[in-house]
Design a protein around this motif. Structure first.
Motif, PDB file in Angstrom:
ATOM      1  N   SER A 225       0.472 -12.599  -0.986  1.00 36.31           N
ATOM      2  CA  SER A 225       1.140 -13.388  -1.837  1.00 36.31           C
ATOM      3  C   SER A 225       2.258 -12.384  -2.951  1.00 36.31           C
ATOM      4  CB  SER A 225      -0.421 -13.567  -2.769  1.00 36.31           C
ATOM      5  OG  SER A 225      -0.215 -13.319  -4.341  1.00 36.31           O
ATOM      6  N   CYS A 226       2.001 -11.063  -2.712  1.00 34.00           N
ATOM      7  CA  CYS A 226       3.524 -10.140  -2.851  1.00 34.00           C
ATOM      8  C   CYS A 226       3.697  -9.774  -2.232  1.00 34.00           C
ATOM      9  CB  CYS A 226       3.191  -9.670  -4.832  1.00 34.00           C
ATOM     10  SG  CYS A 226       2.634  -7.822  -4.069  1.00 34.00           S
ATOM     11  N   GLY A 227       3.452  -9.686  -0.484  1.00 33.14           N
ATOM     12  CA  GLY A 227       4.461  -8.567   0.154  1.00 33.14           C
ATOM     13  C   GLY A 227       4.201  -6.889  -0.397  1.00 33.14           C
ATOM     14  N   TYR A 228       2.774  -7.102  -0.333  1.00 29.12           N
ATOM     15  CA  TYR A 228       2.604  -5.347  -0.347  1.00 29.12           C
ATOM     16  C   TYR A 228       2.366  -5.058   0.366  1.00 29.12           C
ATOM     17  CZ  TYR A 228       0.026  -1.386  -1.592  1.00 29.12           C
ATOM     18  OH  TYR A 228      -0.957  -0.101  -0.934  1.00 29.12           O
ATOM     19  N   ALA A 229       2.999  -3.894   0.721  1.00 34.12           N
ATOM     20  CA  ALA A 229       2.608  -3.427   2.636  1.00 34.12           C
ATOM     21  C   ALA A 229       2.591  -2.123   2.834  1.00 34.12           C
ATOM     22  CB  ALA A 229       3.709  -3.780   3.836  1.00 34.12           C
ATOM     23  N   SER A 236      -3.632   1.370  -1.496  1.00 31.85           N
ATOM     24  CA  SER A 236      -4.632   1.002  -2.613  1.00 31.85           C
ATOM     25  C   SER A 236      -5.102   0.002  -2.832  1.00 31.85           C
ATOM     26  CB  SER A 236      -4.009   2.457  -4.040  1.00 31.85           C
ATOM     27  OG  SER A 236      -2.920   3.009  -3.679  1.00 31.85           O
ATOM     28  N   SER A 237      -5.640  -0.239  -3.573  1.00 30.23           N
ATOM     29  CA  SER A 237      -6.421  -1.489  -3.830  1.00 30.23           C
ATOM     30  C   SER A 237      -7.227  -1.522  -5.431  1.00 30.23           C
ATOM     31  CB  SER A 237      -7.472  -2.221  -2.678  1.00 30.23           C
ATOM     32  OG  SER A 237      -8.479  -1.192  -2.416  1.00 30.23           O
ATOM     33  N   LYS A 238      -7.574  -2.708  -5.737  1.00 26.33           N
ATOM     34  CA  LYS A 238      -8.101  -3.233  -6.552  1.00 26.33           C
ATOM     35  C   LYS A 238      -9.847  -3.009  -6.361  1.00 26.33           C
ATOM     36  CE  LYS A 238      -4.722  -4.450 -10.149  1.00 26.33           C
ATOM     37  NZ  LYS A 238      -4.051  -5.595 -10.145  1.00 26.33           N
ATOM     38  N   TRP A 239     -10.872  -3.243  -7.239  1.00 26.85           N
ATOM     39  CA  TRP A 239     -12.313  -2.953  -6.821  1.00 26.85           C
ATOM     40  C   TRP A 239     -12.572  -2.962  -7.842  1.00 26.85           C
ATOM     41  CZ3 TRP A 239     -14.981   0.884  -5.621  1.00 26.85           C
ATOM     42  CH2 TRP A 239     -14.499   2.740  -5.564  1.00 26.85           C
ATOM     43  N   ARG A 240     -13.708  -3.234  -7.637  1.00 27.57           N
ATOM     44  CA  ARG A 240     -15.141  -2.853  -8.988  1.00 27.57           C
ATOM     45  C   ARG A 240     -16.276  -2.330  -8.924  1.00 27.57           C
ATOM     46  NH1 ARG A 240     -14.104  -3.493 -13.680  1.00 27.57           N
ATOM     47  NH2 ARG A 240     -11.908  -4.787 -14.169  1.00 27.57           N
ATOM     48  N   VAL A 241     -16.474  -1.075  -9.444  1.00 30.20           N
ATOM     49  CA  VAL A 241     -18.154  -0.732  -8.460  1.00 30.20           C
ATOM     50  C   VAL A 241     -18.502  -1.023  -9.993  1.00 30.20           C
ATOM     51  CG1 VAL A 241     -17.151   1.517  -8.265  1.00 30.20           C
ATOM     52  CG2 VAL A 241     -17.302   0.589 -10.746  1.00 30.20           C
ATOM     53  N   GLU A 387     -10.190  -4.135   4.118  1.00 30.01           N
ATOM     54  CA  GLU A 387      -9.979  -5.509   3.588  1.00 30.01           C
ATOM     55  C   GLU A 387     -10.778  -6.744   2.964  1.00 30.01           C
ATOM     56  OE1 GLU A 387      -8.698  -8.132   8.002  1.00 30.01           O
ATOM     57  OE2 GLU A 387      -9.125  -6.602   7.885  1.00 30.01           O
ATOM     58  N   GLY A 388      -9.562  -7.478   2.358  1.00 33.55           N
ATOM     59  CA  GLY A 388     -10.525  -8.818   1.727  1.00 33.55           C
ATOM     60  C   GLY A 388      -9.939  -8.057  -0.175  1.00 33.55           C
ATOM     61  N   GLU A 389     -10.302  -6.487  -0.298  1.00 33.47           N
ATOM     62  CA  GLU A 389      -9.957  -6.120  -1.482  1.00 33.47           C
ATOM     63  C   GLU A 389      -8.514  -6.761  -2.567  1.00 33.47           C
ATOM     64  OE1 GLU A 389     -12.975  -2.080  -1.326  1.00 33.47           O
ATOM     65  OE2 GLU A 389     -10.476  -2.043  -1.097  1.00 33.47           O
ATOM     66  N   ALA A 390      -8.373  -6.809  -3.299  1.00 33.75           N
ATOM     67  CA  ALA A 390      -7.751  -7.120  -4.352  1.00 33.75           C
ATOM     68  C   ALA A 390      -6.618  -6.195  -4.288  1.00 33.75           C
ATOM     69  CB  ALA A 390      -7.897  -7.477  -6.339  1.00 33.75           C
ATOM     70  N   CYS A 391      -5.334  -7.144  -4.444  1.00 31.93           N
ATOM     71  CA  CYS A 391      -4.023  -5.833  -4.292  1.00 31.93           C
ATOM     72  C   CYS A 391      -3.663  -5.513  -5.332  1.00 31.93           C
ATOM     73  CB  CYS A 391      -2.859  -7.486  -4.158  1.00 31.93           C
ATOM     74  SG  CYS A 391      -0.930  -6.709  -4.117  1.00 31.93           S
ATOM     75  N   ILE A 392      -3.232  -4.077  -5.383  1.00 36.04           N
ATOM     76  CA  ILE A 392      -3.066  -3.067  -6.718  1.00 36.04           C
ATOM     77  C   ILE A 392      -1.743  -4.021  -7.285  1.00 36.04           C
ATOM     78  CG2 ILE A 392      -1.576  -1.911  -5.186  1.00 36.04           C
ATOM     79  CD1 ILE A 392      -4.614  -0.196  -7.161  1.00 36.04           C
ATOM     80  N   ASP A 393      -0.981  -4.697  -6.765  1.00 38.70           N
ATOM     81  CA  ASP A 393       0.485  -5.009  -7.253  1.00 38.70           C
ATOM     82  C   ASP A 393       0.078  -6.535  -7.749  1.00 38.70           C
ATOM     83  OD1 ASP A 393       1.519  -2.724  -6.741  1.00 38.70           O
ATOM     84  OD2 ASP A 393       2.742  -3.435  -5.864  1.00 38.70           O
ATOM     85  N   CYS A 394      -0.147  -6.787  -7.449  1.00 41.30           N
ATOM     86  CA  CYS A 394      -0.502  -8.342  -8.029  1.00 41.30           C
ATOM     87  C   CYS A 394      -1.858  -8.751  -8.445  1.00 41.30           C
ATOM     88  CB  CYS A 394       0.306  -9.800  -7.620  1.00 41.30           C
ATOM     89  SG  CYS A 394      -0.372  -9.963  -5.503  1.00 41.30           S
ATOM     90  N   ASP A 395      -1.951  -9.844  -9.472  1.00 38.69           N
ATOM     91  CA  ASP A 395      -3.630  -9.783  -9.189  1.00 38.69           C
ATOM     92  C   ASP A 395      -4.169 -10.687  -8.106  1.00 38.69           C
ATOM     93  OD1 ASP A 395      -4.325  -8.026 -11.532  1.00 38.69           O
ATOM     94  OD2 ASP A 395      -3.002  -9.276 -13.122  1.00 38.69           O
ATOM     95  N   HIS A 396      -3.437 -11.675  -8.268  1.00 44.24           N
ATOM     96  CA  HIS A 396      -3.930 -12.723  -7.070  1.00 44.24           C
ATOM     97  C   HIS A 396      -4.364 -12.184  -5.583  1.00 44.24           C
ATOM     98  CE1 HIS A 396      -0.172 -13.085  -8.391  1.00 44.24           C
ATOM     99  NE2 HIS A 396       0.349 -13.858  -7.433  1.00 44.24           N
TER     100      HIS A 396
END
Length: 565
Positions: A225-229, A236-241, A387-396
């Motif tokens: 979605s945002c092209g982060y690579a 890095s990714s966004k994830w929750r404990v 894989e499958g975790e949320a992108c660090i740069d954009c929310d969606h």
RNA sequence: CGGGAUGUGGCUCAGCUUGGUAGAGCGCAGCGUUCGGGACGCUGAGGCCGCCGGUUCAAAUCCGGCCAUCCCGACCA
């Protein structure tokens, strides 16, 4: 080139020592032969491809204003001692001693050598400068692999730039990034630019050019979605404990006999793995480091190293544990741990009531919380993105992983080499300053393998036109005089404008077709029975296997049309 | 460096368990027949069975050591 005059030893069977497609095909199509593990001869046809890639690289480097030079592969140890890498490079460096017992290495890279040259740039008025060379590099890889993909001698284009300001470095870095993109595009390959880890070369900013292919040794993590690579090494990714910010309880010591693995412990305590915290002991230079990450995640040693500001870290071995009897393998935790730097993953800041080792055999602490129970010396992102975790740069966006082959890598080095080697220019105020440097590498020989890895089918290689050993494969199937004559005519007509491989051998059609598909030139021109009947020849497109019957007179127009699109 | 595997004509492999004078297919050379997807027949050349040592009347085969190559991990263009 007449087939009968060249040398293309094609093989029917896959070589026994090749594992991946590109290696098998390079050997089978007669491009490559092995001399020793990780050391190869480029056969005449393979060399043509290598030269084509080199020329594309050379053109783009020249366009970007870089100056070609040629440094020696054989380099004196003194230079490497100045930068402290004579020791730091370790076993990977090919070393030798001459008859006077002077030490040398075969260059694995050329920062030291080019920096010694740059000492002759005396004034800021002469900056920036960017030098490059295309040359063999030597690295005594622990495990050479996959033919020319990871070899011990390989062809690299390496470039080095020298600047007086960060802005100037940024400018050249951008220029090189564009040039690299153009090079990979001109070679006809699909690729991705990713954020990367610096490794032994060092430097703060660095990006890799990855050719996408399943056999790639690297994993590229990217966001649709945002092209982060980024390389998985740094992604890095966004994830929750789970178990976040609950009411904090009092810590308790519990008896956990023989339960030292995360799985056993989770089962024994009947709690999710996410509230278990792994404490891994690493060596970073001379110091001992305890790294804390959630039990459900994998620690990323590259991130740990960069959080500590060191080149690399290595996991404690059995011997290391023997030297530190106070650290109890399997039951390590941050509480009461002495003489070890504690580095904790950022996610632990919000995790509450978790479990850690008690530094006592068969015991863990439960309901542990940061601040109240221990404090970390360093907080950092320490885990692998998944894989499958949320992108660090954009929310969606969701992260996806694809495999890639690293064909290029660009770095901003800063003053690392120039200050160690005392390479300075004089600035506007008349003061001596170390150069700010950048370096930029392309694996030229690896690019050839990557191209084949990305473009092949069950019959063989499918070359992108720009780097094919020849443009056209002219195949004469007829064995009479008339056929030979027209084949010679066509060959002579195109000799000036195209690279033509003319299969003039007196062999059966099957062999010629099979060799042609294996060699994978973009266009085949076939002179066969339709010539005798109707003065028609056939054009076959290698990639699509589509065939077109063409009158001999119109052949030239057809080829021109094919060339243009 | 740890774990796993392999080493037999140019290439891909069989033979090794159960020791008895080395095989196939492809490739190569010659002759003939073929000729639009690796054709066929006949003839022929080509092998210190990775190396060294041991056991044995006898070793490709059993035993020991070494070397080389490949795969899995850390490194990297």
């Amino acid at each position: 080139m007449r087939y009968s005059k060249t040398f293309i030893p094609t093989l029917r069977d896959d070589p026994a020592d090749a594992e991946i497609t590109s290696h098998k095909l390079m050997v089978r199509a007669g491009l490559l032969r092995k001399a020793a593990s990780g050391v190869y001869t480029w056969m005449p046809i393979g060399l043509r491809v290598l030269r084509k890639v080199e020329n594309i690289v050379r053109e783009e480097m020249d366009n970007a204003g870089c100056l070609e030079l040629l440094m020696p592969a054989l380099q004196p140890a003194e230079l490497w001692k100045q930068s402290d890498r004579w020791f730091a490079y370790g076993e990977e460096m090919m070393r030798l001693v001459d008859r006077h017992q002077r030490e040398f290495c075969l260059g694995p890279t050329h920062e030291e050598l080019i920096t010694s040259i740059a000492k002759e740039i005396h004034s800021y008025k002469d900056l920036p400068k960017c030098f490059y060379q295309i040359q063999a590099k030597y690295r005594d890889e622990i495990r050479p692999r996959f033919g020319v993909m990871r070899s011990r001698e390989f062809i690299m284009k390496d470039a080095y730039s020298f600047h007086d300001t960060q802005e100037s470095l940024d400018e050249t870095y951008q220029l090189m990034q564009k040039a690299y993109a153009k090079i990979v595009e001109r070679c006809g390959l699909s690729y991705r630019v990713v954020k990367a880890a610096g490794g032994l070369i060092g430097g703060a900013v660095s990006e890799e050019f990855m050719v996408l292919a399943d056999a790639g040794e690297d994993v590229v993590v990217h966001c649709e979605s945002c092209g982060y690579a980024a390389n998985l090494e740094t992604a890095s990714s966004k994830w929750r404990v789970s178990g976040e910010n609950e009411e904090r309880k009092e810590r308790k010591k519990v008896h956990t006999p023989n339960k030292s693995s995360i799985n056993d412990l989770a089962q024994f305590l009947d709690i999710p793995k996410t509230v278990l915290v792994k404490t891994l002991i690493y060596k970073a230079g001379d110091s001992t480091v305890a790294a804390l990450v959630p039990g459900s995640k994998e620690i990323n040693p590259h991130k740990l190293a960069s959080a500590l500001g060191v080149g690399e870290v290595s996991l404690f071995t059995k011997e290391d544990f023997e030297k530190r009897p106070d650290i109890i393998q399997g039951f390590v935790g941050p509480i009461g741990l002495m003489n070890a730097k504690i580095v904790a993953d950022n996610s632990l800041r919000s995790l509450s009531n978790f479990v850690v080792g008690a530094n006592e055999i068969d015991h863990h602490f439960i309901d542990v919380n940061t601040e109240s129970d221990f404090s970390a010396d360093v907080w950092a992102d320490l885990v692998f993105a998944e894989e499958g975790e949320a992108c660090i740069d954009c929310d969606h966006g969701q992260l996806e992983g694809v495999r890639g082959i690293e064909v290029g890598h660009i770095f901003q080095l800063g003053k690392k080499y120039s200050s160690k080697m005392n390479a300075k220019y004089v600035d506007e105020a008349g003061r001596a300053q170390p150069f700010i440097m950048g370096c930029y590498g392309i694996g030229v020989s690896r690019m050839v393998a990557a191209a084949i890895e990305q473009r092949n089918d069950e019959r063989g290689i499918i070359w992108p036109k720009a780097i094919a050993p020849f443009d056209i494969h002219l195949i004469n199937l007829t064995k009479d005089e008339a056929g030979r004559k027209i084949a010679d005519e066509i060959y002579n007509e195109f000799l000036d404008n195209n690279d033509v491989l003319y299969d003039d051998r007196l062999l059966s059609p099957g062999i010629k077709f099979t060799d042609a598909d294996l060699l994978g030139l973009p266009v085949q021109v076939i002179i066969g029975r339709k010539f005798a009947e109707k003065k028609m020849v056939e054009i076959k497109i290698r990639e699509t296997q589509k065939r077109y019957d063409v009158e001999v007179d119109k052949l030239s127009d057809w080829l021109k049309a094919l060339d243009e699109n």
